[in-house]
Design a protein around this motif. Structure first.
Motif, mmCIF file in Angstrom:
data_model
loop_
_atom_site.group_PDB
_atom_site.id
_atom_site.type_symbol
_atom_site.label_atom_id
_atom_site.label_comp_id
_atom_site.label_asym_id
_atom_site.label_seq_id
_atom_site.Cartn_x
_atom_site.Cartn_y
_atom_site.Cartn_z
ATOM 1 N N GLN A 14 0.823 -1.210 0.000
ATOM 2 C CA GLN A 14 0.000 0.000 0.000
ATOM 3 C C GLN A 14 0.862 1.267 0.000
ATOM 4 N N HIS A 15 1.956 1.249 0.741
ATOM 5 C CA HIS A 15 2.854 2.408 0.802
ATOM 6 C C HIS A 15 3.484 2.676 -0.569
ATOM 7 N N LYS A 16 3.989 1.619 -1.205
ATOM 8 C CA LYS A 16 4.628 1.776 -2.518
ATOM 9 C C LYS A 16 3.609 2.219 -3.567
ATOM 10 N N LEU A 17 2.389 1.705 -3.465
ATOM 11 C CA LEU A 17 1.348 2.093 -4.419
ATOM 12 C C LEU A 17 1.032 3.585 -4.301
ATOM 13 N N THR A 18 0.988 4.098 -3.071
ATOM 14 C CA THR A 18 0.735 5.531 -2.869
ATOM 15 C C THR A 18 1.814 6.370 -3.552
ATOM 16 N N LEU A 19 3.078 5.959 -3.396
ATOM 17 C CA LEU A 19 4.175 6.689 -4.049
ATOM 18 C C LEU A 19 4.023 6.638 -5.567
ATOM 19 N N MET A 20 3.568 5.506 -6.097
ATOM 20 C CA MET A 20 3.383 5.368 -7.547
ATOM 21 C C MET A 20 2.242 6.231 -8.062
ATOM 22 N N ALA A 28 11.909 7.077 -13.421
ATOM 23 C CA ALA A 28 12.874 6.121 -12.861
ATOM 24 C C ALA A 28 12.387 5.545 -11.540
ATOM 25 N N VAL A 29 11.857 6.408 -10.681
ATOM 26 C CA VAL A 29 11.353 5.943 -9.375
ATOM 27 C C VAL A 29 10.104 5.088 -9.574
ATOM 28 N N PHE A 30 9.235 5.483 -10.507
ATOM 29 C CA PHE A 30 8.022 4.712 -10.802
ATOM 30 C C PHE A 30 8.381 3.292 -11.216
ATOM 31 N N ARG A 31 9.380 3.176 -12.111
ATOM 32 C CA ARG A 31 9.807 1.853 -12.588
ATOM 33 C C ARG A 31 10.351 1.002 -11.455
ATOM 34 N N GLN A 32 11.160 1.616 -10.593
ATOM 35 C CA GLN A 32 11.744 0.883 -9.469
ATOM 36 C C GLN A 32 10.645 0.408 -8.512
ATOM 37 N N LEU A 33 9.693 1.285 -8.234
ATOM 38 C CA LEU A 33 8.578 0.922 -7.338
ATOM 39 C C LEU A 33 7.748 -0.210 -7.947
ATOM 40 N N LEU A 34 7.542 -0.150 -9.261
ATOM 41 C CA LEU A 34 6.760 -1.190 -9.930
ATOM 42 C C LEU A 34 7.450 -2.547 -9.799
ATOM 43 N N ARG A 35 8.788 -2.542 -9.935
ATOM 44 C CA ARG A 35 9.539 -3.791 -9.786
ATOM 45 C C ARG A 35 9.392 -4.331 -8.352
ATOM 46 N N GLU A 36 9.506 -3.437 -7.375
ATOM 47 C CA GLU A 36 9.423 -3.845 -5.968
ATOM 48 C C GLU A 36 8.024 -4.363 -5.618
ATOM 49 N N ILE A 37 7.008 -3.631 -6.047
ATOM 50 C CA ILE A 37 5.633 -4.007 -5.690
ATOM 51 C C ILE A 37 5.234 -5.306 -6.396
ATOM 52 N N SER A 38 5.772 -5.522 -7.604
ATOM 53 C CA SER A 38 5.416 -6.746 -8.339
ATOM 54 C C SER A 38 5.966 -7.987 -7.627
ATOM 55 N N GLN A 39 7.114 -7.852 -6.963
ATOM 56 C CA GLN A 39 7.645 -8.979 -6.203
ATOM 57 C C GLN A 39 6.745 -9.311 -5.023
ATOM 58 N N LEU A 40 6.249 -8.268 -4.366
ATOM 59 C CA LEU A 40 5.359 -8.480 -3.220
ATOM 60 C C LEU A 40 4.031 -9.099 -3.674
#
Length: 210
Positions: A14-20, A28-40
């Motif tokens: 939920q935290h990473k989604l809010t940042l996205m 660049a940050v959006f892509r990194q967050l997408l990679r992180e959230i997809s693992q979760l």
């Protein structure tokens, strides 16, 4: 997975989604967050995988240890935005087989048109996970699942970042046997077919295009 829709409410998701969602978040940050959230999210969508055991030797002794059973699973990216989710899931499951479904929306009929389809063999024996960040109208997702079933897939799960109620209903009507895992069920679609409050166009935000 028995229920049709699973919303992953883990605090990190939920935290990473809010940042996205934030307009000011860079590509660049959006892509990194997408990679992180997809693992979760991958952790959730792969729950209940078939298991078996094999004999291994630890530094202490031999033991029967749990391992995944059956054929390697298939990850199918619905182009182009699906590739952002695909990258993160692949980091978690590097041995997965990968396929791609390319669809675009005909501007006059608003129906999805197929332009690319390349998937692993023996889909009927694999767990198939289709990934696309946005489940909006559901038309392209339904079309992609139609194609996967035609190619033999029987055990399919759908992973997305955001879902609109309209898209969930459309999928449930067309493919009630395909569970959906998402980070958020948003409010609605607007008159242009975008998810609200949403995060804009996932592909544009991921690739820096407009």
């Amino acid at each position: 997975m028995s229920q049709h829709l699973t919303v992953v409410e883990h605090p990190l998701v939920q935290h990473k989604l809010t940042l996205m969602r934030e307009e000011k978040t860079s590509t660049a940050v959006f892509r990194q967050l997408l990679r992180e959230i997809s693992q979760l999210l991958a952790y959730e969508v792969t729950s209940g995988l078939a298991m078996t055991t094999k004999t291994i030797t630890t530094p202490m002794q031999d033991m029967e240890a749990p391992v995944l059973d059956g054929k390697k699973l298939a990850l199918i990216s619905i182009l182009r935005a699906g590739n952002g989710l695909l990258d993160g899931v692949l980091e978690l499951i590097p041995s997965a087989r990968v396929g791609f479904v390319g669809l675009y929306r005909d501007e006059e009929t608003l129906e999805p048109v197929q332009y690319y389809f390349k998937v692993p063999t023996e889909l009927e024996d694999r767990l198939v996970i289709a990934v696309d960040p946005m489940l909006a109208t559901g038309n392209s997702s339904v079309a992609a699942i139609d194609l996967l079933k035609k190619a033999g897939a029987k055990n399919i799960r759908f992973l997305c970042l955001l879902a609109a109620p309209e898209g969930v209903e459309r999928m449930k009507e067309a493919h009630p046997d395909v569970p959906i895992v998402t980070a958020s069920l948003d409010e609605r679609l607007n008159d242009k077919g975008y998810i609200v409050p949403g995060l804009g166009d996932a592909g544009d935000r991921m690739f820096g295009t407009k």
